[in-house]
Design a protein around this motif. Sequence first.
Motif, PDB file in Angstrom:
ATOM      1  N   LYS A   1     -70.409 -55.410  25.390  1.00 25.97           N
ATOM      2  CA  LYS A   1     -71.151 -53.831  25.696  1.00 25.97           C
ATOM      3  C   LYS A   1     -70.132 -52.982  26.179  1.00 25.97           C
ATOM      4  O   LYS A   1     -70.229 -51.666  25.742  1.00 25.97           O
ATOM      5  CB  LYS A   1     -72.353 -53.977  26.461  1.00 25.97           C
ATOM      6  CG  LYS A   1     -73.136 -52.831  26.639  1.00 25.97           C
ATOM      7  CD  LYS A   1     -74.105 -52.774  27.595  1.00 25.97           C
ATOM      8  CE  LYS A   1     -74.974 -51.420  27.968  1.00 25.97           C
ATOM      9  NZ  LYS A   1     -75.966 -51.617  28.774  1.00 25.97           N
TER      10      LYS A   1
ATOM     11  N   ASN B   1     -79.852 -50.456  29.299  1.00 19.94           N
ATOM     12  CA  ASN B   1     -79.521 -50.589  27.799  1.00 19.94           C
ATOM     13  C   ASN B   1     -80.447 -49.349  27.108  1.00 19.94           C
ATOM     14  O   ASN B   1     -79.898 -49.026  26.169  1.00 19.94           O
ATOM     15  CB  ASN B   1     -80.066 -52.004  27.418  1.00 19.94           C
ATOM     16  CG  ASN B   1     -79.153 -53.141  28.027  1.00 19.94           C
ATOM     17  OD1 ASN B   1     -78.267 -52.760  28.509  1.00 19.94           O
ATOM     18  ND2 ASN B   1     -79.541 -54.240  27.428  1.00 19.94           N
TER      19      ASN B   1
ATOM     20  N   SER C   1     -76.596 -53.447  24.574  1.00 20.16           N
ATOM     21  CA  SER C   1     -76.182 -54.911  24.383  1.00 20.16           C
ATOM     22  C   SER C   1     -76.452 -55.483  23.071  1.00 20.16           C
ATOM     23  O   SER C   1     -75.268 -56.041  22.603  1.00 20.16           O
ATOM     24  CB  SER C   1     -76.885 -55.837  25.425  1.00 20.16           C
ATOM     25  OG  SER C   1     -76.311 -55.244  26.695  1.00 20.16           O
TER      26      SER C   1
END
Length: 498
Positions: free
Chosen positions: A247, A274, A314
């Motif tokens: 990520k 995220n 991610s």
Amino acid sequence: MTIPTPSSSPILLSKCIVFPDQPSSVADLKLSVSDLPMLSCHYIQKGCLFTSTNLDQISLLDLLKSGLSRALSRFPPLAGRLVTDDDGYVYIKCNDAGVEFIHANACDFFVRNLLVPGDLPEGFKEFFAFDRMVSFAGHFSPIMAVQITFLADGIFIGCSVNHAVTDGTSFWNFFNTFAEECKAAKSTTTTKTITITPTPDFRRDSVLVSPAVLRLPPSGPKVTFSNDVPLRERIFSFSRESILKLKAKANEKKLVDNGDLTVTAVEIMGKQSNDMYCQNNGKVGSILDSWYKNDTVTKQHADSEAISMTTISSFQSLCALLWRSVTRARKLPPNKTTTFRMAVNCRHRLEPKLDPYYFGNAIQSIPTYASAGDVLSRDLRWCAEKLNENVIAHDNGMVRRFVEDWEANPGMFPLGNADGASVTMGSSPRFPMYENDFGWGRPLAVRSGRANKFDGKISAFPSREGSGSIDLEVVLAPETMAGIESDSEFMQYVSAPN
């Protein structure tokens, strides 16, 4: 150490029908524009692997049957059948016709055989009923079957469910309820409270329920891909640490490079989750003020760069990695158009929102297109941004446009890889797969059957370790699988199995 491969298939010991323990009060449910295209798909086949319990087989089977019966009373459509009326509309008739319950033994199999990082034993595919049955068959076969397979040192509970009736969200809501009902019955303490998953929402009052009619051939639809193409399948695991590194790489975008001072998107984002985006539409305001005291680079320039900054999740980072690796392994010509499809949950995207426990299919498939040359010549972030942009754009308006497009031309869901350049991502690492505790602990692993598998089909599961780790079930042509197994960019993020 080499793990012996089982040489035999499971032995069927018994089969019966399990009925709901209470009569259904749910009216017939009309299939929606998300349900109908799935009539040409195989039944969903997913299951959980467990260690052995302290119950004998007869007692365990009785426990599972009674728990299943109670769970079906909360999910009446699963005990029903499909019907098509004279106008061509397809319904789930909640008539308490019951589900199939199968007992099998696979004494040649050990738990370790299903935990291997490589290809699973072929006989494992027989741990599921209704193998390669098309969902249209729900007109004359049960909508669901549960198979309990006893291993030498464990148990596998496999569910096969009609895909025109449920998506992954509804499937795992049911599986959780099934486990909870069994655990509640097994519990001998009165002080221990078992949490039961909320009752499903069976309403059919959204834009997904349409007056459009899907015309079907009398013999029913067929799957849109070949069942006979040689394939390899294996699980690739990605630890939380590995995914965080991936990520960070996907989000690394240089904003300023001024002598000794280099600021990246990763540094600015810090510990954002995220699903969050930079505050103030991406502007970093006073943070940048402190970094540019001497006005070497004007704040105006810094703001304009920061505005364009997007947080890549991610999962999008992992999808981009896979897209690149599979494209590279296929050795496609640079001008060949590749497609990465992602299934998205529309429950929270629609306005008004559907209930999180809405029962049925509420998914749409988002395609992202790019030439093989662009996928491979540009960096990981470029691929991830393409995926991210499409996910963000899939809002209420886009969901409704997908519905309108289908209504204008009703058809089946085009599963497969007809052009040899597609990847299809299904399932979700957010599904509560490891919350299925029947009273003897969490599953050791989640596995799937042969259903809906073709070159390029990927399924994402949460890892048992949790904390953001992910398992990918990857199905590819043998030569493509060999290619990603030797791909250094891909394999550097794959974690060794525990």
